[in-house]
Design a protein around this motif. Sequence first.
Motif, PDB file in Angstrom:
ATOM      1  N   VAL A 179       0.858  -1.181   0.000  1.00 30.86           N
ATOM      2  CA  VAL A 179       0.000   0.000   0.000  1.00 30.86           C
ATOM      3  C   VAL A 179       0.893   1.229   0.000  1.00 30.86           C
ATOM      4  N   TYR A 180       0.670   2.130  -0.961  1.00 30.50           N
ATOM      5  CA  TYR A 180       1.492   3.328  -1.073  1.00 30.50           C
ATOM      6  C   TYR A 180       0.765   4.514  -0.467  1.00 30.50           C
ATOM      7  N   PRO A 181       1.523   5.442   0.130  1.00 29.89           N
ATOM      8  CA  PRO A 181       0.884   6.620   0.713  1.00 29.89           C
ATOM      9  C   PRO A 181       0.025   7.367  -0.304  1.00 29.89           C
ATOM     10  N   TYR A 182      -1.077   7.914   0.175  1.00 23.76           N
ATOM     11  CA  TYR A 182      -2.028   8.616  -0.695  1.00 23.76           C
ATOM     12  C   TYR A 182      -1.348   9.734  -1.480  1.00 23.76           C
ATOM     13  N   CYS A 183      -0.534  10.535  -0.783  1.00 28.55           N
ATOM     14  CA  CYS A 183       0.057  11.696  -1.468  1.00 28.55           C
ATOM     15  C   CYS A 183       1.029  11.264  -2.568  1.00 28.55           C
ATOM     16  N   THR A 184       1.689  10.109  -2.395  1.00 28.57           N
ATOM     17  CA  THR A 184       2.602   9.611  -3.428  1.00 28.57           C
ATOM     18  C   THR A 184       1.833   9.252  -4.697  1.00 28.57           C
ATOM     19  N   ILE A 185       0.727   8.554  -4.527  1.00 26.01           N
ATOM     20  CA  ILE A 185      -0.074   8.147  -5.681  1.00 26.01           C
ATOM     21  C   ILE A 185      -0.746   9.356  -6.322  1.00 26.01           C
ATOM     22  N   HIS A 194       3.956   3.459  -8.938  1.00 24.43           N
ATOM     23  CA  HIS A 194       3.062   4.486  -8.403  1.00 24.43           C
ATOM     24  C   HIS A 194       2.076   4.936  -9.483  1.00 24.43           C
ATOM     25  N   CYS A 195       2.571   5.089 -10.699  1.00 18.03           N
ATOM     26  CA  CYS A 195       1.709   5.538 -11.807  1.00 18.03           C
ATOM     27  C   CYS A 195       0.736   4.438 -12.224  1.00 18.03           C
ATOM     28  N   LEU A 196       1.164   3.189 -12.148  1.00 21.73           N
ATOM     29  CA  LEU A 196       0.266   2.085 -12.487  1.00 21.73           C
ATOM     30  C   LEU A 196      -0.827   1.930 -11.435  1.00 21.73           C
ATOM     31  N   THR A 197      -0.479   2.120 -10.172  1.00 25.81           N
ATOM     32  CA  THR A 197      -1.496   2.084  -9.112  1.00 25.81           C
ATOM     33  C   THR A 197      -2.511   3.200  -9.329  1.00 25.81           C
ATOM     34  N   ASP A 249      -5.037  18.989 -14.534  1.00 26.44           N
ATOM     35  CA  ASP A 249      -4.732  18.540 -13.167  1.00 26.44           C
ATOM     36  C   ASP A 249      -3.242  18.621 -12.888  1.00 26.44           C
ATOM     37  N   ILE A 250      -2.411  18.319 -13.866  1.00 27.45           N
ATOM     38  CA  ILE A 250      -0.959  18.381 -13.680  1.00 27.45           C
ATOM     39  C   ILE A 250      -0.513  19.835 -13.481  1.00 27.45           C
ATOM     40  N   ARG A 251      -1.175  20.757 -14.190  1.00 29.75           N
ATOM     41  CA  ARG A 251      -0.843  22.166 -13.995  1.00 29.75           C
ATOM     42  C   ARG A 251      -1.133  22.597 -12.556  1.00 29.75           C
ATOM     43  N   LYS A 252      -2.245  22.116 -12.000  1.00 31.65           N
ATOM     44  CA  LYS A 252      -2.575  22.434 -10.602  1.00 31.65           C
ATOM     45  C   LYS A 252      -1.543  21.824  -9.653  1.00 31.65           C
ATOM     46  N   GLN A 253      -1.125  20.590  -9.939  1.00 34.00           N
ATOM     47  CA  GLN A 253      -0.128  19.946  -9.091  1.00 34.00           C
ATOM     48  C   GLN A 253       1.196  20.705  -9.140  1.00 34.00           C
ATOM     49  N   ALA A 254       1.565  21.199 -10.310  1.00 33.58           N
ATOM     50  CA  ALA A 254       2.830  21.926 -10.462  1.00 33.58           C
ATOM     51  C   ALA A 254       2.834  23.238  -9.671  1.00 33.58           C
ATOM     52  N   GLU A 255       1.648  23.786  -9.440  1.00 34.50           N
ATOM     53  CA  GLU A 255       1.549  25.057  -8.700  1.00 34.50           C
ATOM     54  C   GLU A 255       1.693  24.883  -7.193  1.00 34.50           C
ATOM     55  N   LEU A 256       1.695  23.649  -6.706  1.00 32.09           N
ATOM     56  CA  LEU A 256       1.873  23.391  -5.269  1.00 32.09           C
ATOM     57  C   LEU A 256       3.363  23.443  -4.951  1.00 32.09           C
ATOM     58  N   GLU A 257       3.864  24.654  -4.736  1.00 35.54           N
ATOM     59  CA  GLU A 257       5.305  24.893  -4.649  1.00 35.54           C
ATOM     60  C   GLU A 257       5.989  24.130  -3.519  1.00 35.54           C
ATOM     61  N   ASP A 258       5.271  23.880  -2.419  1.00 38.12           N
ATOM     62  CA  ASP A 258       5.910  23.219  -1.284  1.00 38.12           C
ATOM     63  C   ASP A 258       6.258  21.763  -1.577  1.00 38.12           C
ATOM     64  N   LEU A 259       5.750  21.195  -2.689  1.00 37.70           N
ATOM     65  CA  LEU A 259       6.035  19.804  -3.019  1.00 37.70           C
ATOM     66  C   LEU A 259       7.313  19.636  -3.835  1.00 37.70           C
ATOM     67  N   TRP A 260       7.838  20.761  -4.379  1.00 40.13           N
ATOM     68  CA  TRP A 260       8.901  20.635  -5.356  1.00 40.13           C
ATOM     69  C   TRP A 260      10.177  21.335  -4.896  1.00 40.13           C
ATOM     70  N   SER A 261      11.294  20.866  -5.435  1.00 38.25           N
ATOM     71  CA  SER A 261      12.597  21.439  -5.093  1.00 38.25           C
ATOM     72  C   SER A 261      13.501  21.331  -6.308  1.00 38.25           C
TER      73      SER A 261
END
Length: 584
Positions: A179-185, A194-197, A249-261
């Motif tokens: 079982v993978y963490p929700y945020c990872t999936i 992760h992408c297949l799940t 949806d990917i554009r919205k994910q990219a805007e979550l700056e705290d997730l990226w480095s």
Amino acid sequence: MVSEVTAAGDAAVKAVLGEERFATVQNSKLLVVGAGGIGCELLKNLVLTGFRNIEVVDLDTIDVSNLNRQFLFRRIHVDRPKSVVAAEAVRQFRPEAEIISHHGNVKDAEFGLEFIAKFDVVVNALDNLEARRHVNRLCLAAEKPLLEAGSTGHLGQVTVIRKGDTECFECQAKPSQKVYPYCTIRSTPEKPVHCLTWAKNLFDLCFGPEDESNLLADLAADMRKFQAQESVDGEDAGKRIFAHLFEEDIRKQAELEDLWSDQRPPPGPLSYEEALKKNECPTDADKDKLETQKVPSVAGDAKGFVASVAKMYGERRDLIGQSSFSKDDPIAMDFVHCAANLRMQNYRIPRLSRWDAQSIAGSIIPAVASTNAIVAGLEVVQLLHVLQSLGKPMKESRARTVWVRFPEPSRKKILQPSSLHSPNPDCFVCGSRTARVALRSLEDCKIAALAKGCIQGRLGAHKPALYANGSCIFDPEYPEPGPEAEEEGLHPDWSLAQWGLSSGSLLQVEDEGQGWSINLAIREEPDLDEQLFPGGFKVEAGAGAGEEAAKDLAEKKRKAEADAQEASAAKKAALDANTVALDD
């Protein structure tokens, strides 16, 4: 009429087994469950040993990929039911044998307790945990011996299960699906799995029944809006879903700056038009590969995704809303493969061939034909011991658990036998019959979600009914809210708290199809880790399914086997010493 060849074979077998045992073999009625890698070898062995009253159940049809190890099948048999072809093939070895084939799922109602009760012994040749659990429970309920076997690459195992005398299949915890963490999936995949799940959840979300426990439930409104329409342009629907998932949806994910480095840059949106331009040419390394072993271009994945959606809304319009992912369903696998690859493209993860994607999505471990043959042969040997022990205490039997292992330089033994173990008193199937579950919130956990996610998904029930204080609060015939459910006083969408349950309450679970029942002790644990337990529940140790309990039990068994081997070696050394003394 018995042929001369068969008669000669019978004479040879009779000489080995003896008159009495051979008569038992010929009069025994067997059920074989599974006609795949082990099943083909097993059926051949059984008829050549003299068994002539066999029924076989298998739900699969023959695929080209089966032909390298399931030797009863040929290319002309592709797409035919495995059980039917296997029965036809082994009948040629023993024409007078009565071999009845059933093309169906052993979990279907027609293969329930009354069906199982007809046989002297059930012999498993299955490759999935869910079906093995189900057959285990049926055999316990019907009080029929079960030969359980399996193989994984070069490893294999055969054991005997008999109610009250030995461990059942569930006395030891089996490895649960990762079982993978929700945020990872949902937001930060790092690996293809992760992408297949994510893609498997997406298929169920788009084309399956409503399920609030789905990891992508927040996308439900957008993914399911086409289901209510009477007429749908499947290609247009595919392109609109593509735009929503891989661009917006990917554009919205990219805007979550705290997730990226700097080490992990944000994902890149991909429009359908951009994807069609990425039509990479095949490399020299691909020239000798099958098409399914080649990684498609991004354009190929985009077209494949839209085509699979169009097929679902075209060829399978009647099944939308009740479909679920299966690796053996070509349309479902096309959808999942292409969707996963496109998400990998978004997140800069190397994409996969359909072959690799199917292996990961279906948790497929390459089969080894020689291991299957060894395991099938061991099953027949143990079956002979079991037939001799019918009506007698199991401790008087010569039956054993036998492990098939890859030979090591230090110990050149492939087979390792061990004595059969007594039932685990804490087993929730054949022992204490009590399972314990921790829930994050009784207010948020709906009774239907508990039945599906925990009792069916984790504890292996088929069609469980739930009772509290003698009253039915969930019936598998009414899994969704509606007028019919309300007439029966049922509300599948009610939470456990609405049903008046509290931390410490005890539920009764009844599964008539499996002849199985348990008590379910529930406990509220508000701090239950959301990442580790995205379903909102945890099956606890002591229920026969805890990982720590499983490790402890496995360690005890390992030590017992080591002690037995050491004692045997000491005994042999003593005998050798005496022999030397006598020689002197």
